[in-house]
Design a protein around this motif. Sequence first.
Motif, PDB file in Angstrom:
ATOM      1  N   ILE A  96      33.660  28.145  14.190  1.00 33.71           N
ATOM      2  CA  ILE A  96      33.596  27.686  12.801  1.00 33.71           C
ATOM      3  C   ILE A  96      34.930  27.038  12.432  1.00 33.71           C
ATOM      4  CG2 ILE A  96      33.147  28.352  10.402  1.00 33.71           C
ATOM      5  CD1 ILE A  96      30.805  28.998  12.269  1.00 33.71           C
ATOM      6  N   GLU A  97      34.856  25.744  12.111  1.00 35.33           N
ATOM      7  CA  GLU A  97      36.074  24.980  11.791  1.00 35.33           C
ATOM      8  C   GLU A  97      35.949  24.394  10.392  1.00 35.33           C
ATOM      9  OE1 GLU A  97      39.023  24.494  11.846  1.00 35.33           O
ATOM     10  OE2 GLU A  97      39.677  23.125  13.414  1.00 35.33           O
ATOM     11  N   ASP A  98      37.109  24.134   9.767  1.00 31.49           N
ATOM     12  CA  ASP A  98      37.084  23.533   8.435  1.00 31.49           C
ATOM     13  C   ASP A  98      36.973  22.011   8.489  1.00 31.49           C
ATOM     14  OD1 ASP A  98      39.606  23.207   9.558  1.00 31.49           O
ATOM     15  OD2 ASP A  98      40.715  23.985   7.839  1.00 31.49           O
ATOM     16  N   VAL A 100      37.355  18.457  11.330  1.00 33.41           N
ATOM     17  CA  VAL A 100      37.695  17.800  12.592  1.00 33.41           C
ATOM     18  C   VAL A 100      38.278  16.443  12.227  1.00 33.41           C
ATOM     19  CG1 VAL A 100      36.879  16.963  14.824  1.00 33.41           C
ATOM     20  CG2 VAL A 100      35.830  18.999  13.812  1.00 33.41           C
ATOM     21  N   ASP A 101      39.534  16.265  12.609  1.00 32.14           N
ATOM     22  CA  ASP A 101      40.276  15.062  12.212  1.00 32.14           C
ATOM     23  C   ASP A 101      40.456  14.202  13.474  1.00 32.14           C
ATOM     24  OD1 ASP A 101      41.810  13.483  10.409  1.00 32.14           O
ATOM     25  OD2 ASP A 101      43.643  14.510  10.974  1.00 32.14           O
ATOM     26  N   THR A 102      41.596  14.297  14.144  1.00 25.87           N
ATOM     27  CA  THR A 102      41.738  13.553  15.402  1.00 25.87           C
ATOM     28  C   THR A 102      40.891  14.171  16.515  1.00 25.87           C
ATOM     29  OG1 THR A 102      43.598  14.870  16.188  1.00 25.87           O
ATOM     30  CG2 THR A 102      44.120  12.937  14.840  1.00 25.87           C
ATOM     31  N   GLY A 103      40.551  15.452  16.369  1.00 21.11           N
ATOM     32  CA  GLY A 103      39.773  16.159  17.389  1.00 21.11           C
ATOM     33  C   GLY A 103      40.631  16.937  18.370  1.00 21.11           C
ATOM     34  N   THR A 104      41.951  16.780  18.283  1.00 26.63           N
ATOM     35  CA  THR A 104      42.864  17.414  19.229  1.00 26.63           C
ATOM     36  C   THR A 104      42.752  18.939  19.208  1.00 26.63           C
ATOM     37  OG1 THR A 104      44.382  15.627  18.696  1.00 26.63           O
ATOM     38  CG2 THR A 104      45.280  17.460  19.960  1.00 26.63           C
ATOM     39  N   THR A 105      42.780  19.502  18.016  1.00 28.61           N
ATOM     40  CA  THR A 105      42.801  20.961  17.869  1.00 28.61           C
ATOM     41  C   THR A 105      41.517  21.581  18.404  1.00 28.61           C
ATOM     42  OG1 THR A 105      44.116  20.663  15.868  1.00 28.61           O
ATOM     43  CG2 THR A 105      43.111  22.827  16.196  1.00 28.61           C
ATOM     44  N   ILE A 106      40.401  21.063  17.978  1.00 24.03           N
ATOM     45  CA  ILE A 106      39.131  21.698  18.339  1.00 24.03           C
ATOM     46  C   ILE A 106      38.806  21.476  19.818  1.00 24.03           C
ATOM     47  CG2 ILE A 106      37.592  19.789  17.635  1.00 24.03           C
ATOM     48  CD1 ILE A 106      36.999  23.541  17.144  1.00 24.03           C
ATOM     49  N   ASP A 128      34.118  16.458   8.593  1.00 22.25           N
ATOM     50  CA  ASP A 128      34.473  15.591   9.723  1.00 22.25           C
ATOM     51  C   ASP A 128      35.076  14.303   9.170  1.00 22.25           C
ATOM     52  OD1 ASP A 128      34.600  14.407  12.238  1.00 22.25           O
ATOM     53  OD2 ASP A 128      32.498  13.787  12.243  1.00 22.25           O
ATOM     54  N   LYS A 129      36.185  13.866   9.785  1.00 22.52           N
ATOM     55  CA  LYS A 129      36.763  12.562   9.447  1.00 22.52           C
ATOM     56  C   LYS A 129      36.697  11.678  10.690  1.00 22.52           C
ATOM     57  CE  LYS A 129      40.754  13.957   7.500  1.00 22.52           C
ATOM     58  NZ  LYS A 129      42.019  13.941   6.707  1.00 22.52           N
ATOM     59  N   PRO A 130      35.513  11.135  11.006  1.00 19.45           N
ATOM     60  CA  PRO A 130      35.316  10.424  12.284  1.00 19.45           C
ATOM     61  C   PRO A 130      36.212   9.200  12.447  1.00 19.45           C
ATOM     62  CG  PRO A 130      33.418  10.120  10.826  1.00 19.45           C
ATOM     63  CD  PRO A 130      34.296  11.154  10.183  1.00 19.45           C
ATOM     64  N   PHE A 150      43.248  12.761   2.538  1.00 24.41           N
ATOM     65  CA  PHE A 150      43.745  14.098   2.819  1.00 24.41           C
ATOM     66  C   PHE A 150      43.054  15.099   1.905  1.00 24.41           C
ATOM     67  CE2 PHE A 150      46.340  17.784   3.252  1.00 24.41           C
ATOM     68  CZ  PHE A 150      46.565  17.789   4.626  1.00 24.41           C
ATOM     69  N   ILE A 151      42.391  16.079   2.527  1.00 25.95           N
ATOM     70  CA  ILE A 151      41.492  17.006   1.839  1.00 25.95           C
ATOM     71  C   ILE A 151      42.178  18.344   1.603  1.00 25.95           C
ATOM     72  CG2 ILE A 151      39.277  18.235   2.115  1.00 25.95           C
ATOM     73  CD1 ILE A 151      39.128  15.124   1.867  1.00 25.95           C
ATOM     74  N   VAL A 152      41.958  18.918   0.425  1.00 25.25           N
ATOM     75  CA  VAL A 152      42.419  20.284   0.142  1.00 25.25           C
ATOM     76  C   VAL A 152      41.312  21.029  -0.598  1.00 25.25           C
ATOM     77  CG1 VAL A 152      44.880  19.700   0.030  1.00 25.25           C
ATOM     78  CG2 VAL A 152      43.501  19.624  -2.064  1.00 25.25           C
TER      79      VAL A 152
HETATM   80  P1  IMP Z   1      42.960  17.552  14.452  1.00 24.35           P
HETATM   81  O1  IMP Z   1      43.515  18.283  15.623  1.00 24.35           O
HETATM   82  O2  IMP Z   1      43.682  16.252  14.175  1.00 24.35           O
HETATM   83  O3  IMP Z   1      41.451  17.342  14.523  1.00 24.35           O
HETATM   84  O4  IMP Z   1      43.305  18.387  13.168  1.00 24.35           O
HETATM   85  C1  IMP Z   1      42.585  19.441  12.799  1.00 24.35           C
HETATM   86  C2  IMP Z   1      43.390  20.389  11.932  1.00 24.35           C
HETATM   87  O5  IMP Z   1      44.357  19.700  11.107  1.00 24.35           O
HETATM   88  C3  IMP Z   1      42.419  21.045  10.995  1.00 24.35           C
HETATM   89  O6  IMP Z   1      41.930  22.238  11.538  1.00 24.35           O
HETATM   90  C4  IMP Z   1      43.260  21.242   9.762  1.00 24.35           C
HETATM   91  O7  IMP Z   1      43.943  22.468   9.861  1.00 24.35           O
HETATM   92  C5  IMP Z   1      44.254  20.118   9.775  1.00 24.35           C
HETATM   93  N1  IMP Z   1      43.780  18.976   8.964  1.00 24.35           N
HETATM   94  C6  IMP Z   1      43.328  17.771   9.395  1.00 24.35           C
HETATM   95  N2  IMP Z   1      42.982  16.977   8.377  1.00 24.35           N
HETATM   96  C7  IMP Z   1      43.209  17.699   7.248  1.00 24.35           C
HETATM   97  C8  IMP Z   1      43.025  17.433   5.849  1.00 24.35           C
HETATM   98  O8  IMP Z   1      42.568  16.360   5.409  1.00 24.35           O
HETATM   99  N3  IMP Z   1      43.372  18.433   5.010  1.00 24.35           N
HETATM  100  C9  IMP Z   1      43.860  19.639   5.429  1.00 24.35           C
HETATM  101  N4  IMP Z   1      44.032  19.929   6.720  1.00 24.35           N
HETATM  102  C10 IMP Z   1      43.720  18.976   7.624  1.00 24.35           C
END
Ligand code: IMP
Length: 173
Positions: A96-98, A100-106, A128-130, A150-152
Amino acid sequence: MTSQPKTLITSDEITNAIARLAGEIRRDYNGKQPLLIGILKGSFVFMADLIRQLDLPLEVDFVTLSSYGAAREASGKVRVVQRLRTPIKGRDVLVIEDIVDTGTTISFLLDYLRKRKPASLRLCSLTDKPSRRRVPVSIDYLGFTLPDKFIVGYGLDWNEKFRYLPEICFLEE
Ligand code: IMP
Ligand code: MG
């Protein structure tokens, strides 16, 4: 100073999306006892609302990941700060993730979990921010596709602020 967050997705829209996602997950995991793994801290609000709609004999665990670097940009180096306590070999794991931005973390976490041989491994993300994707990620259950803002709120933070907001908001540049 930071700008005031503006509403992008209302509480009612979040409630409806969670009902839809819960329906999909309930159907797919019928008869199973999935282990839901939340990624802290951002997913805790979403996960709390989601599990109460699932009506499955599920279990929960959490991991904390950190990516070094500036607040608005994951640096590409991810590490596990707080690891799982539950063995996942042979389990039906749903992450469960909040967001997915670049996708690196997940993608780092999915690789880490896959090595531990779960019976199945799927991803549910609230948002998701594709347009920002650098690493391909397939999201099995998705709440909302977002524009590049940028989401909060609803668990998501900017420098640890705004997690408590009940709606999904954005900060103006
Ligand atoms: P990624 O590795 O670039 O996909 O980043 C994913 C992580 O960055 C998310 O799990 C968030 O913790 C953080 N993140 C990415 N975009 C946002 C945003 O718009 N608002 C808040 N946190 C973000
Ligand atoms: Mg996160």
